[in-house]
Design an enzyme around this catalytic site. Structure first.
Site, PDB file in Angstrom:
ATOM      1  N   ASN A 167      15.407  61.008  39.311  1.00  0.00           N
ATOM      2  CA  ASN A 167      16.294  60.200  40.025  1.00  0.00           C
ATOM      3  C   ASN A 167      17.095  59.227  39.254  1.00  0.00           C
ATOM      4  O   ASN A 167      18.218  58.557  39.548  1.00  0.00           O
ATOM      5  CB  ASN A 167      15.560  59.376  41.077  1.00  0.00           C
ATOM      6  N   GLU A 263       3.463  56.419  37.183  1.00  0.00           N
ATOM      7  CA  GLU A 263       4.460  55.749  38.156  1.00  0.00           C
ATOM      8  C   GLU A 263       4.470  56.655  39.137  1.00  0.00           C
ATOM      9  O   GLU A 263       5.476  57.515  38.822  1.00  0.00           O
ATOM     10  CB  GLU A 263       5.515  55.013  37.323  1.00  0.00           C
ATOM     11  N   CYS A 297      11.888  55.126  43.888  1.00  0.00           N
ATOM     12  CA  CYS A 297      10.402  54.871  44.314  1.00  0.00           C
ATOM     13  C   CYS A 297      10.383  53.369  44.997  1.00  0.00           C
ATOM     14  O   CYS A 297       9.584  53.328  45.817  1.00  0.00           O
ATOM     15  CB  CYS A 297       9.744  54.764  43.122  1.00  0.00           C
TER      16      CYS A 297
HETATM   17  P1  NAP Z   1       7.973  65.241  40.470  1.00  0.00           P
HETATM   18  O1  NAP Z   1       8.551  66.608  41.160  1.00  0.00           O
HETATM   19  O2  NAP Z   1       6.723  64.796  40.393  1.00  0.00           O
HETATM   20  O3  NAP Z   1       8.591  65.684  38.703  1.00  0.00           O
HETATM   21  C1  NAP Z   1       8.423  64.739  37.791  1.00  0.00           C
HETATM   22  C2  NAP Z   1       8.424  65.304  36.565  1.00  0.00           C
HETATM   23  O4  NAP Z   1       6.869  66.049  36.402  1.00  0.00           O
HETATM   24  C3  NAP Z   1       9.411  66.420  36.272  1.00  0.00           C
HETATM   25  O5  NAP Z   1       9.609  66.459  34.795  1.00  0.00           O
HETATM   26  C4  NAP Z   1       8.614  67.716  36.444  1.00  0.00           C
HETATM   27  O6  NAP Z   1       9.083  69.043  35.843  1.00  0.00           O
HETATM   28  C5  NAP Z   1       7.422  67.503  35.921  1.00  0.00           C
HETATM   29  N1  NAP Z   1       6.120  68.387  36.647  1.00  0.00           N
HETATM   30  C6  NAP Z   1       6.134  68.986  37.696  1.00  0.00           C
HETATM   31  N2  NAP Z   1       4.969  69.588  37.541  1.00  0.00           N
HETATM   32  C7  NAP Z   1       4.168  69.248  36.624  1.00  0.00           C
HETATM   33  C8  NAP Z   1       2.843  69.534  36.257  1.00  0.00           C
HETATM   34  N3  NAP Z   1       2.012  70.308  36.720  1.00  0.00           N
HETATM   35  N4  NAP Z   1       2.389  69.004  35.080  1.00  0.00           N
HETATM   36  C9  NAP Z   1       3.158  68.056  34.430  1.00  0.00           C
HETATM   37  N5  NAP Z   1       4.385  67.720  34.365  1.00  0.00           N
HETATM   38  C10 NAP Z   1       5.024  68.166  35.814  1.00  0.00           C
HETATM   39  O7  NAP Z   1       9.014  64.330  40.731  1.00  0.00           O
HETATM   40  P2  NAP Z   1      10.665  64.219  41.002  1.00  0.00           P
HETATM   41  O8  NAP Z   1      11.137  64.731  42.242  1.00  0.00           O
HETATM   42  O9  NAP Z   1      11.246  64.253  39.622  1.00  0.00           O
HETATM   43  O10 NAP Z   1      11.074  62.754  41.118  1.00  0.00           O
HETATM   44  C11 NAP Z   1      10.580  61.982  42.370  1.00  0.00           C
HETATM   45  C12 NAP Z   1       9.449  61.216  42.534  1.00  0.00           C
HETATM   46  O11 NAP Z   1       8.983  60.176  41.333  1.00  0.00           O
HETATM   47  C13 NAP Z   1       9.132  60.395  43.533  1.00  0.00           C
HETATM   48  O12 NAP Z   1       7.718  60.713  44.325  1.00  0.00           O
HETATM   49  C14 NAP Z   1       9.337  58.846  43.221  1.00  0.00           C
HETATM   50  O13 NAP Z   1       8.736  58.166  44.030  1.00  0.00           O
HETATM   51  C15 NAP Z   1       8.661  58.976  41.966  1.00  0.00           C
HETATM   52  N6  NAP Z   1       9.104  57.838  41.045  1.00  0.00           N
HETATM   53  C16 NAP Z   1       8.429  56.914  40.976  1.00  0.00           C
HETATM   54  C17 NAP Z   1       8.836  55.674  40.180  1.00  0.00           C
HETATM   55  C18 NAP Z   1       7.941  54.665  39.866  1.00  0.00           C
HETATM   56  O14 NAP Z   1       8.156  53.978  39.029  1.00  0.00           O
HETATM   57  N7  NAP Z   1       6.943  54.556  40.495  1.00  0.00           N
HETATM   58  C19 NAP Z   1      10.291  55.708  39.703  1.00  0.00           C
HETATM   59  C20 NAP Z   1      10.991  56.889  39.958  1.00  0.00           C
HETATM   60  C21 NAP Z   1      10.381  57.979  40.644  1.00  0.00           C
HETATM   61  P3  NAP Z   1      10.007  69.815  36.554  1.00  0.00           P
HETATM   62  O15 NAP Z   1      11.246  68.891  37.039  1.00  0.00           O
HETATM   63  O16 NAP Z   1      10.305  70.944  35.566  1.00  0.00           O
HETATM   64  O17 NAP Z   1       9.391  70.359  37.780  1.00  0.00           O
END
Ligand code: NAP
Ligand code: MG
Length: 491
Positions: A167, A263, A297
């Protein structure tokens, strides 16, 4: 092709093919396979990045470990590198912003502020580096330690795995890499598969700024395929992850005793009371819900409004939402671009369908065109999925509450605990409510906005572990090393 792209990719069939960075070399790749990077606004393949396999991950981690062991840490040199990187990034600001737009579909105005925030983040190492000083503790305060004193040092952990979401594809990854390197760790970074390019280019900028080869390694490819290898590897000491709660919890289950900085998801509630300035509140809530198409988020993800002002607020929200419409992401006047991919759009469709089935009334509703998802405002009840699930899209659900007590109860019933905000002109109520909410941060009379991390940010409950921000990130990515000196009495 954009100019920085040329330095870390080669064209094949007219499509730029990017490389992994392992051990100071941008070409090493054992699988020979690639994955497409797609512009969500047009559906075009804009680039391909390597689909790393287990062997590539292994190579990156062992190289990072090897380099860590030989690293002679020079904090002043680190500061200089980061400040140089900040100047170089400034020179490439437009190219970097365009890259973010191309891979994420967000409007250029938001991409430019993301680059600005990253430039600022690099500058803030000047402030952050003080955490590394450690401290001196006198012993005479306690009987046990009389005649002794302690020096408490902060030491780097070793290899840090930094895993970034889609994001804010540049800033979030950079906000992990910068403090990790500043503290003397080495880093293996994995960008999100939807948006790997801006982080690859950022690492290239660090290289240009003089970061020693071996300090940082870039792995692209499917998190599902290589994630477990990365997070369970015995040479990885810390995992700094931003992403979904589902993946974060999966990582936590596997990680054992590694340092975890997670996070995760959020479900920010906005509690709006009858004495709030409704017009200003409505404008802020729309920004909080629709900026970056709600893919934040800290997005406002539910409004809990006191019954007495609910109709007035709903009308004000409807009017304010007209400022938010989708358009060409490269046009500086466009307020909203696309959501990230078809899977994300379908999940939003399903959330709206569920709300309809539970009798929600819609105030602003337009059909999506491809991934261009217009804003939605709807009044819902607590039976709807929208009342509890993270939305991560431009949908603002509103729930009427009887009073302060009910607003706090509903806010705290969420399994998430990242952010919330309170709108009231009564200062006593503002602090009373803020004290009672369970979230990592509570904003009074504005919307949550983590920005560059001058204030600490991070979540409680299922929103994560640890805090990010200037100085707080260093705490997460270092370990304490205490040297106790015992002074002998004079004979
Ligand atoms: P995501 O699907 O969980 O992916 C995040 C990262 O994790 C990507 O690089 C992804 O790789 C990788 N990943 C996927 N499966 C994994 C595994 N089994 N082991 C290790 N890494 C793995 O999240 P997103 O859709 O990119 O982002 C949206 C989410 O991020 C939302 O839930 C949002 O709330 C959260 N977020 C939180 C914050 C905060 O500060 N709290 C800030 C921003 C976003 P791939 O892309 O290759 O699948
Ligand atoms: Mg994409």
């Amino acid at each position: 092709m954009l100019s920085l792209w040329n330095e870390v990719s080669q064209k094949q069939n007219d499509i730029p093919h990017f490389h992994l960075l392992i051990d100071g070399c941008w070409k090493c790749l054992s699988s020979g396979e690639y994955q497409d990077v797609i512009n969500p606004a047009t559906g075009e393949v804009i680039a391909r990045v390597p689909l790393a396999n287990q062997q590539d991950v292994e190579n990156a981690i062992t190289a990072a470990y090897r380099f860590f062991q030989t690293l002679v840490f020079d904090p002043l040199e680190r500061i200089e590198i980061m400040l140089r990187a900040s100047d170089i990034l400034k020179n490439y600001q437009e190219e970097m912003a365009k890259t973010i737009v191309l891979e994420s579909g967000k409007p250029i105005s938001i991409a430019l502020s993301e680059v600005d925030a990253t430039i600022e983040r690099l500058h803030l190492v000047l402030e952050e580096v003080r955490v590394l000083y450690g401290e001196y503790l006198p012993g005479e305060w306690v009987k046990d330690t009389r005649g002794k004193f302690a020096i408490v040092k902060r030491r780097p952990l070793g290899v840090v795995a930094a895993i970034a979401p889609f994001n804010y594809p540049l800033f979030i990854g950079a906000a992990k890499i910068i403090p990790a390197l500043l503290a003397g760790n080495t880093v293996v970074v994995k960008p999100a598969s939807d948006t790997p390019l801006s982080l690859i280019l950022f690492v290239r900028i660090l290289e240009k700024a003089g970061i020693p080869a071996g300090s940082i390694h870039v792995i692209t490819g499917s998190g599902k395929e290589i994630g477990d290898t990365l997070v369970t590897h015995s040479l990885v000491r810390a995992i700094s992850f931003t992403g979904s709660t589902a993946v974060g919890e999966h990582i936590a289950r596997l990680a054992g005793m590694k340092r975890l900085h997670l996070e995760l998801g959020g479900k920010a509630a906005a509690l709006v009371f009858k004495d709030a300035d409704i017009r200003t509140t409505a404008a802020l809530l729309c920004k909080g819900a629709f900026r970056n198409s709600g893919q934040r988020c800290d997005a406002v993800s539910r409004v809990l409004v006191e019954e007495k002002v609910a109709d007035t607020l709903l009308e004000a929200l409807r009017e304010e939402s007209q400022h938010y419409f989708c358009g060409d992401p490269m046009d500086p006047k466009t307020p909203m671009g696309t959501v990230i991919n078809e899977g994300a759009a379908k999940r939003l469709d399903a959330l709206l369908e569920d709300a309809k089935n539970h009798g929600a009334s819609f105030l602003a509703e337009k059909k999506r065109t491809g991934l261009f998802y217009p804003p939605h405002i709807l009044e819902i009840n607590t039976e709807c999925r929208l009342a509890w699930e993270e939305i991560f899209g431009p949908i603002l659900p509103v729930i009427r509450v009887k009073n302060e007590k009910e607003a706090i109860e509903l806010a705290n019933q969420s399994e998430y605990g990242l952010d919330s905000c309170v709108f009231t002109q009564d200062i006593d109520r503002a602090f009373r409510v803020a004290e009672k909410l369970h979230d990592g941060s509570i904003t009074i009379n504005s919307i949550p906005a983590h920005g560059v991390g001058h204030f600490p940010f991070g979540g409680n409950k299922r929103s994560g572990i640890g805090r990010e921000g200037i100085k707080y990130s260093i705490d997460e990515l270092t370990e304490l090393h205490t040297i106790i000196v015992s002074l002998k009495e004079e004979k």
